[in-house]
Design a protein around this motif. Structure first.
Motif, PDB file in Angstrom:
ATOM      1  N   GLY A  62       0.629  -1.210   0.026  1.00  0.00           N
ATOM      2  CA  GLY A  62       0.067   0.136   0.233  1.00  0.00           C
ATOM      3  C   GLY A  62       0.704   1.426   0.023  1.00  0.00           C
ATOM      4  N   SER A  63       2.076   1.227  -0.052  1.00  0.00           N
ATOM      5  CA  SER A  63       2.877   2.422   0.060  1.00  0.00           C
ATOM      6  C   SER A  63       3.421   2.870  -1.245  1.00  0.00           C
ATOM      7  N   TYR A  64       2.770   2.308  -2.586  1.00  0.00           N
ATOM      8  CA  TYR A  64       3.382   2.900  -3.948  1.00  0.00           C
ATOM      9  C   TYR A  64       3.205   4.233  -4.127  1.00  0.00           C
ATOM     10  N   ASN A  65       2.068   4.969  -3.190  1.00  0.00           N
ATOM     11  CA  ASN A  65       1.954   6.501  -3.467  1.00  0.00           C
ATOM     12  C   ASN A  65       2.063   7.087  -2.323  1.00  0.00           C
ATOM     13  N   ASP A  66       2.862   6.774  -1.354  1.00  0.00           N
ATOM     14  CA  ASP A  66       2.664   7.459  -0.021  1.00  0.00           C
ATOM     15  C   ASP A  66       3.589   8.728  -0.106  1.00  0.00           C
ATOM     16  N   ASN A  67       4.382   9.220  -1.236  1.00  0.00           N
ATOM     17  CA  ASN A  67       5.273  10.286  -1.362  1.00  0.00           C
ATOM     18  C   ASN A  67       6.411  10.066  -0.313  1.00  0.00           C
ATOM     19  N   THR A  71      10.192   4.490   1.100  1.00  0.00           N
ATOM     20  CA  THR A  71       9.488   3.255   0.537  1.00  0.00           C
ATOM     21  C   THR A  71       9.295   3.302  -1.057  1.00  0.00           C
ATOM     22  N   LYS A  72      10.314   3.697  -1.552  1.00  0.00           N
ATOM     23  CA  LYS A  72      10.343   3.624  -3.033  1.00  0.00           C
ATOM     24  C   LYS A  72      10.225   2.282  -3.613  1.00  0.00           C
ATOM     25  N   SER A  99       4.326   9.691  -7.237  1.00  0.00           N
ATOM     26  CA  SER A  99       4.733  10.771  -7.825  1.00  0.00           C
ATOM     27  C   SER A  99       6.251  10.536  -7.808  1.00  0.00           C
ATOM     28  N   ALA A 100       7.119  11.307  -8.470  1.00  0.00           N
ATOM     29  CA  ALA A 100       8.500  10.986  -8.761  1.00  0.00           C
ATOM     30  C   ALA A 100       9.170  10.493  -7.632  1.00  0.00           C
ATOM     31  N   VAL A 101       8.961  10.940  -6.283  1.00  0.00           N
ATOM     32  CA  VAL A 101       9.474  10.622  -4.994  1.00  0.00           C
ATOM     33  C   VAL A 101       9.325   8.887  -4.718  1.00  0.00           C
ATOM     34  N   ASP A 102       8.246   8.565  -5.285  1.00  0.00           N
ATOM     35  CA  ASP A 102       7.784   7.131  -4.900  1.00  0.00           C
ATOM     36  C   ASP A 102       8.541   6.022  -5.539  1.00  0.00           C
ATOM     37  N   TYR A 103       9.293   6.458  -6.808  1.00  0.00           N
ATOM     38  CA  TYR A 103       9.786   5.358  -7.450  1.00  0.00           C
ATOM     39  C   TYR A 103      11.284   5.873  -8.176  1.00  0.00           C
ATOM     40  N   ASP A 104      12.063   4.678  -8.536  1.00  0.00           N
ATOM     41  CA  ASP A 104      13.163   5.288  -9.551  1.00  0.00           C
ATOM     42  C   ASP A 104      12.909   4.238 -10.610  1.00  0.00           C
TER      43      ASP A 104
END
Length: 288
Positions: A62-67, A71-72, A99-104
């Protein structure tokens, strides 16, 4: 008549609960789909946003969009310009609230050196619809052992459709590609036959037929120990998911948190019933 002591029963209950809990500590969530929601989530291209959101939520807890940078997740896709009929799958991520902070984002070269333990999950673009190329597939296969260790440490894995010869412009090589070859068990990408229908498990994840019936590029010939999320018209699994660990040559299902909670409640009820029986027996003996 002798009754087991409450202490002994409590120890047995604790041991029964601890066993699946310790197994869960060496397991991770896996979600594989023959759909390509990274394509059909984008505006004007379909209605797969809920499928992509549910998949990412499943594998990240559930953390994919927690900004939160802590938890990326790691998105794997080629850096090449998307050819005709394809899109950059990562452009769907903002459509489901990430958002961009949620993933690489990494391509084949980036994945080769990525520190997987820095991420909650690995998410892999589709090879038809998205822009996963043979180079990324080979890079994933080269780290098959690392991916298994990542899952066993609790990391998640999401993968969209992989098919051949469809999308051969991205997957061609000296030999046919080993589709989903980075998995510890062969789940066998095969052709799909629409329409697609969610199973009870899929409905429980919050998916409907409307989330699944955009054009789709593979089903699976084997399920590899995972739960079937939806099936095609031929009865083949088109999406698979489960909390598993990697061992004995494949995926080993592990009880999910809801199952463990129910088990704990049931064992607690048994313990209470045992205490009441023991108390009633003692009272009856004293009355004699």
């Amino acid at each position: 008549m002798q009754f087991p002591s409450i202490k002994m029963f409590s120890l047995a209950v604790a041991a029964a609960i601890a066993l699946p809990l310790s197994s869960a500590a060496t397991a991770g969530p896996v979600f594989l789909t023959g759909h390509d929601p990274d394509f059909h989530t984008q505006p004007g291209l379909g209605n797969a946003g809920n499928l992509l959101a549910k998949a990412l939520s499943f594998v990240t807890g559930g953390s994919y969009n927690d900004n939160l940078a802590s938890t990326k997740f790691l998105w794997v896709e080629s850096a090449i310009a998307a050819p005709g009929g394809h899109v950059k799958g990562y452009n769907s991520l903002d459509d489901v609230g990430a958002s961009a902070v949620d993933y690489d984002i990494v391509d084949a070269a980036g994945f080769a050196t990525a520190v997987l333990s820095n991420y909650t999950a690995i998410a892999i673009a589709s090879s038809f619809g998205g822009t996963l190329t043979r180079a990324e597939l080979d890079a994933l296969i080269a780290r098959k052992t690392d991916i298994a260790a990542f899952i066993n440490a609790g990391g998640g894995l999401f993968a969209s459709s992989e098919c051949y010869p469809c999308g051969a412009n991205l997957m061609a090589g000296a030999t046919a590609p080993d589709l989903f070859g980075y998995l510890p068990v062969n789940v066998t990408s095969i052709g799909a036959s629409p329409p697609f229908t969610p199973t009870a498990y899929g409905l429980g994840l919050g998916l409907t037929a409307g989330d699944l019936n955009d054009p789709t590029h593979n089903s699976f010939g084997l399920i590899g120990g995972l739960n079937v999320v939806d099936t095609d018209a031929a009865g083949n699994a088109t999406t698979l998911a489960g909390v598993v660990n990697v061992g004995n040559g494949g995926f080993v299902p592990v009880p999910e948190p809801g199952t463990l909670a129910l088990a704990a409640l049931a064992l607690g009820a048994l313990a209470g019933a045992s205490r009441r029986r023991a108390k009633n027996a003692i009272s009856a003996t004293a009355a004699l």
